[in-house]
Scaffold this motif. Structure first.
Motif, PDB file in Angstrom:
ATOM      1  N   VAL A   1      -5.753   0.654  45.971  1.00  0.00           N
ATOM      2  CA  VAL A   1      -5.598   1.446  44.756  1.00  0.00           C
ATOM      3  C   VAL A   1      -5.317   2.903  45.141  1.00  0.00           C
ATOM      4  O   VAL A   1      -6.019   3.479  45.980  1.00  0.00           O
ATOM      5  CB  VAL A   1      -6.873   1.361  43.889  1.00  0.00           C
ATOM      6  CG1 VAL A   1      -6.737   2.223  42.642  1.00  0.00           C
ATOM      7  CG2 VAL A   1      -7.137  -0.088  43.501  1.00  0.00           C
ATOM      8  N   ASP A   2      -4.304   3.498  44.522  1.00  0.00           N
ATOM      9  CA  ASP A   2      -3.909   4.855  44.885  1.00  0.00           C
ATOM     10  C   ASP A   2      -4.676   5.927  44.129  1.00  0.00           C
ATOM     11  O   ASP A   2      -4.865   7.034  44.611  1.00  0.00           O
ATOM     12  CB  ASP A   2      -2.406   5.045  44.637  1.00  0.00           C
ATOM     13  CG  ASP A   2      -1.905   6.374  45.164  1.00  0.00           C
ATOM     14  OD1 ASP A   2      -2.250   6.731  46.303  1.00  0.00           O
ATOM     15  OD2 ASP A   2      -1.159   7.061  44.437  1.00  0.00           O
ATOM     16  N   THR A   3      -5.131   5.609  42.920  1.00  0.00           N
ATOM     17  CA  THR A   3      -5.827   6.600  42.088  1.00  0.00           C
ATOM     18  C   THR A   3      -6.998   5.947  41.365  1.00  0.00           C
ATOM     19  O   THR A   3      -6.937   4.769  40.991  1.00  0.00           O
ATOM     20  CB  THR A   3      -4.872   7.214  41.046  1.00  0.00           C
ATOM     21  OG1 THR A   3      -5.624   8.055  40.158  1.00  0.00           O
ATOM     22  CG2 THR A   3      -4.163   6.152  40.225  1.00  0.00           C
TER      23      THR A   3
ATOM     24  N   LEU B   1     -12.591  13.446  47.187  1.00  0.00           N
ATOM     25  CA  LEU B   1     -12.667  12.953  48.567  1.00  0.00           C
ATOM     26  C   LEU B   1     -11.448  12.116  48.957  1.00  0.00           C
ATOM     27  O   LEU B   1     -11.379  11.608  50.073  1.00  0.00           O
ATOM     28  CB  LEU B   1     -13.943  12.120  48.742  1.00  0.00           C
ATOM     29  CG  LEU B   1     -15.258  12.892  48.637  1.00  0.00           C
ATOM     30  CD1 LEU B   1     -16.436  11.934  48.636  1.00  0.00           C
ATOM     31  CD2 LEU B   1     -15.389  13.904  49.762  1.00  0.00           C
ATOM     32  N   ASN B   2     -10.497  11.965  48.001  1.00  0.00           N
ATOM     33  CA  ASN B   2      -9.282  11.192  48.251  1.00  0.00           C
ATOM     34  C   ASN B   2      -9.603   9.732  48.611  1.00  0.00           C
ATOM     35  O   ASN B   2      -9.015   9.149  49.524  1.00  0.00           O
ATOM     36  CB  ASN B   2      -8.443  11.834  49.362  1.00  0.00           C
ATOM     37  CG  ASN B   2      -6.995  11.353  49.352  1.00  0.00           C
ATOM     38  OD1 ASN B   2      -6.501  10.863  48.349  1.00  0.00           O
ATOM     39  ND2 ASN B   2      -6.328  11.483  50.489  1.00  0.00           N
ATOM     40  N   ILE B   3     -10.565   9.168  47.884  1.00  0.00           N
ATOM     41  CA  ILE B   3     -10.990   7.786  48.125  1.00  0.00           C
ATOM     42  C   ILE B   3      -9.950   6.811  47.599  1.00  0.00           C
ATOM     43  O   ILE B   3      -9.459   6.948  46.467  1.00  0.00           O
ATOM     44  CB  ILE B   3     -12.351   7.508  47.463  1.00  0.00           C
ATOM     45  CG1 ILE B   3     -13.440   8.380  48.110  1.00  0.00           C
ATOM     46  CG2 ILE B   3     -12.716   6.033  47.555  1.00  0.00           C
ATOM     47  CD1 ILE B   3     -13.681   8.095  49.572  1.00  0.00           C
ATOM     48  N   LYS B   4      -9.632   5.791  48.413  1.00  0.00           N
ATOM     49  CA  LYS B   4      -8.695   4.732  48.037  1.00  0.00           C
ATOM     50  C   LYS B   4      -9.427   3.385  48.127  1.00  0.00           C
ATOM     51  O   LYS B   4      -9.593   2.835  49.220  1.00  0.00           O
ATOM     52  CB  LYS B   4      -7.483   4.713  48.971  1.00  0.00           C
ATOM     53  CG  LYS B   4      -6.791   6.071  49.159  1.00  0.00           C
ATOM     54  CD  LYS B   4      -6.105   6.541  47.902  1.00  0.00           C
ATOM     55  CE  LYS B   4      -5.349   7.842  48.164  1.00  0.00           C
ATOM     56  NZ  LYS B   4      -4.737   8.395  46.935  1.00  0.00           N
TER      57      LYS B   4
ATOM     58  N   VAL C   1      -1.729  -1.952  34.916  1.00  0.00           N
ATOM     59  CA  VAL C   1      -2.454  -1.384  33.782  1.00  0.00           C
ATOM     60  C   VAL C   1      -3.949  -1.306  34.098  1.00  0.00           C
ATOM     61  O   VAL C   1      -4.647  -0.366  33.717  1.00  0.00           O
ATOM     62  CB  VAL C   1      -2.204  -2.229  32.513  1.00  0.00           C
ATOM     63  CG1 VAL C   1      -3.174  -1.860  31.406  1.00  0.00           C
ATOM     64  CG2 VAL C   1      -0.767  -2.056  32.046  1.00  0.00           C
ATOM     65  N   TYR C   2      -4.432  -2.257  34.830  1.00  0.00           N
ATOM     66  CA  TYR C   2      -5.859  -2.350  35.170  1.00  0.00           C
ATOM     67  C   TYR C   2      -6.275  -1.259  36.153  1.00  0.00           C
ATOM     68  O   TYR C   2      -7.331  -0.635  35.990  1.00  0.00           O
ATOM     69  CB  TYR C   2      -6.111  -3.736  35.777  1.00  0.00           C
ATOM     70  CG  TYR C   2      -7.547  -4.100  36.031  1.00  0.00           C
ATOM     71  CD1 TYR C   2      -8.294  -4.790  35.081  1.00  0.00           C
ATOM     72  CD2 TYR C   2      -8.165  -3.804  37.246  1.00  0.00           C
ATOM     73  CE1 TYR C   2      -9.612  -5.155  35.327  1.00  0.00           C
ATOM     74  CE2 TYR C   2      -9.484  -4.163  37.493  1.00  0.00           C
ATOM     75  CZ  TYR C   2     -10.195  -4.843  36.539  1.00  0.00           C
ATOM     76  OH  TYR C   2     -11.494  -5.204  36.781  1.00  0.00           O
ATOM     77  N   VAL C   3      -5.433  -0.994  37.175  1.00  0.00           N
ATOM     78  CA  VAL C   3      -5.850  -0.076  38.240  1.00  0.00           C
ATOM     79  C   VAL C   3      -4.904   1.102  38.458  1.00  0.00           C
ATOM     80  O   VAL C   3      -5.190   1.978  39.275  1.00  0.00           O
ATOM     81  CB  VAL C   3      -6.046  -0.824  39.585  1.00  0.00           C
ATOM     82  CG1 VAL C   3      -7.136  -1.849  39.465  1.00  0.00           C
ATOM     83  CG2 VAL C   3      -4.757  -1.471  40.047  1.00  0.00           C
ATOM     84  N   GLY C   4      -3.762   1.133  37.771  1.00  0.00           N
ATOM     85  CA  GLY C   4      -2.869   2.270  37.902  1.00  0.00           C
ATOM     86  C   GLY C   4      -1.657   2.002  38.779  1.00  0.00           C
ATOM     87  O   GLY C   4      -1.546   0.955  39.417  1.00  0.00           O
ATOM     88  N   PRO C   5      -0.743   2.968  38.815  1.00  0.00           N
ATOM     89  CA  PRO C   5       0.501   2.795  39.569  1.00  0.00           C
ATOM     90  C   PRO C   5       0.301   2.982  41.074  1.00  0.00           C
ATOM     91  O   PRO C   5      -0.773   3.352  41.539  1.00  0.00           O
ATOM     92  CB  PRO C   5       1.388   3.901  38.998  1.00  0.00           C
ATOM     93  CG  PRO C   5       0.419   4.986  38.613  1.00  0.00           C
ATOM     94  CD  PRO C   5      -0.812   4.264  38.129  1.00  0.00           C
ATOM     95  N   HIS C   6       1.372   2.713  41.810  1.00  0.00           N
ATOM     96  CA  HIS C   6       1.425   2.895  43.268  1.00  0.00           C
ATOM     97  C   HIS C   6       0.447   1.990  44.011  1.00  0.00           C
ATOM     98  O   HIS C   6      -0.017   2.310  45.113  1.00  0.00           O
ATOM     99  CB  HIS C   6       1.207   4.362  43.647  1.00  0.00           C
ATOM    100  CG  HIS C   6       2.099   5.296  42.881  1.00  0.00           C
ATOM    101  ND1 HIS C   6       1.661   6.512  42.397  1.00  0.00           N
ATOM    102  CD2 HIS C   6       3.392   5.183  42.496  1.00  0.00           C
ATOM    103  CE1 HIS C   6       2.649   7.106  41.756  1.00  0.00           C
ATOM    104  NE2 HIS C   6       3.714   6.320  41.794  1.00  0.00           N
ATOM    105  N   LEU C   7       0.158   0.862  43.406  1.00  0.00           N
ATOM    106  CA  LEU C   7      -0.691  -0.154  44.019  1.00  0.00           C
ATOM    107  C   LEU C   7       0.049  -0.784  45.199  1.00  0.00           C
ATOM    108  O   LEU C   7       1.271  -0.961  45.166  1.00  0.00           O
ATOM    109  CB  LEU C   7      -1.004  -1.208  42.964  1.00  0.00           C
ATOM    110  CG  LEU C   7      -2.118  -2.213  43.202  1.00  0.00           C
ATOM    111  CD1 LEU C   7      -3.462  -1.511  43.330  1.00  0.00           C
ATOM    112  CD2 LEU C   7      -2.164  -3.214  42.044  1.00  0.00           C
ATOM    113  N   LEU C   8      -0.685  -1.107  46.249  1.00  0.00           N
ATOM    114  CA  LEU C   8      -0.115  -1.814  47.397  1.00  0.00           C
ATOM    115  C   LEU C   8      -0.866  -3.125  47.588  1.00  0.00           C
ATOM    116  O   LEU C   8      -2.088  -3.185  47.384  1.00  0.00           O
ATOM    117  CB  LEU C   8      -0.226  -0.970  48.666  1.00  0.00           C
ATOM    118  CG  LEU C   8       0.530   0.355  48.666  1.00  0.00           C
ATOM    119  CD1 LEU C   8       0.192   1.164  49.914  1.00  0.00           C
ATOM    120  CD2 LEU C   8       2.029   0.124  48.553  1.00  0.00           C
TER     121      LEU C   8
END
Length: 288
Positions: A162-164, A185-188, A270-277
């Motif tokens: 998750v990116d955000t 903290l820029n947690i992913k 939609v559940y976790v946001g864009p830029h998912l890997l």
């Protein structure tokens, strides 16, 4: 058409590439994406990329296909001369699509429908669909397929970076304090599917580069050198990072049967946001 007249039914969350669906006996029912101005059919009149691009302005609601859409898909399968259907469907832990397909399939006249809950989504469900299509090309019997598909599902594992944290917070899945602290903290977070079919956090790392490394580490930990596997990679409107995931993972697991890649469906987006890997592995044991 294969000699046994078997079709595969799945849903738009499987992320099966359109060109592959056109060349295989694969039929796809779309989930619904609803905005304030109206509803769309996922992958039909709205794309995953369009949903990702609209997320900053509005988070849509997602819902399972209605009964008429599923019935129409089964009717098309029957009209094209198929007699049996492998319904390989998005996780029941996140959607009621599996239960709906199973219910309608049991009562649909003229078709024998076997429904499978993948307890997965995106590239996990998609890889199972495409491997099932491979089995059809190999001439596997209906009885063999009914035994093989559950084993495929059991041996398929996927992970998502998750990116955000913004969309997890907006959806009420994490608190505001956790969101603020994690963002600073820029947690992913890295997610996977629990045995229940729900998404669950399995790791947290700081920074995008570290998240890509950890994503690939988790897949590699599932790999036994010399085993026959399919490898999966995907992204949610992040093509450059998606290519990096692919490069790193394939350098670690250079020997595989198939590599499947796709764009992650907007339902998960939609559940976790864009830029998912996403990255995953599917262990093939049919000849063991």
């Amino acid at each position: 058409m294969n000699r046994q007249k078997i079709a595969i039914l799945t849903d738009s969350c499987a992320d099966v590439p359109a060109h592959m669906a056109k060349t295989e006996p694969i039929f796809i029912v779309p989930l619904k994406i609803t905005y304030s101005e109206g509803s769309y059919s996922d992958g039909v009149d709205i794309t995953a990329r369009q949903v990702y691009q609209r997320l900053p302005a509005e988070i849509p609601k997602t819902s399972l296909p209605d009964g008429a859409t599923i019935t129409q898909a089964l009717q098309q399968i029957k009209d094209e001369g198929y007699e049996k259907v492998l319904a390989i469907i998005f996780s029941s832990g996140l959607s009621g699509t599996y239960q709906m397909v199973e219910l309608i399939g049991e009562e649909f006249p003229g078709l024998q429908v076997a429904a499978f809950d993948t307890k997965s989504g995106s590239l996990g469900t998609g890889a199972t669909v495409l491997q099932a299509a491979e089995y059809l090309r190999q001439g596997k019997t209906w009885e063999e397929l009914l035994s093989l598909i559950p084993r495929l599902i059991k041996n398929t594992t996927v992970f998502f970076s998750v990116d955000t944290l913004e969309y997890l917070q907006k959806g009420g899945r994490i608190g505001r304090i956790t969101w603020v602290a994690g963002t600073m903290l820029n947690i992913k977070p890295i997610l996977t599917f629990a045995p229940s079919g729900e998404l669950t956090s399995i790791a947290k790392v700081r920074g995008r580069k570290a998240s890509i490394e950890r994503l690939c580490d988790l897949v590699y930990e599932k790999y036994t050198p010399g085993s026959r596997v399919n490898i999966m990679t995907a992204h949610g409107d992040a093509p450059q990072d998606g290519e990096l995931v692919k490069k790193v993972l394939l350098s670690r697991i250079p020997a595989f049967v198939h590599h499947y890649e796709s764009e992650i469906d907007c339902t998960l987006g939609v559940y976790v946001g864009p830029h998912l890997l996403g990255a995953g592995i599917q262990i093939l044991e049919e000849d063991m």
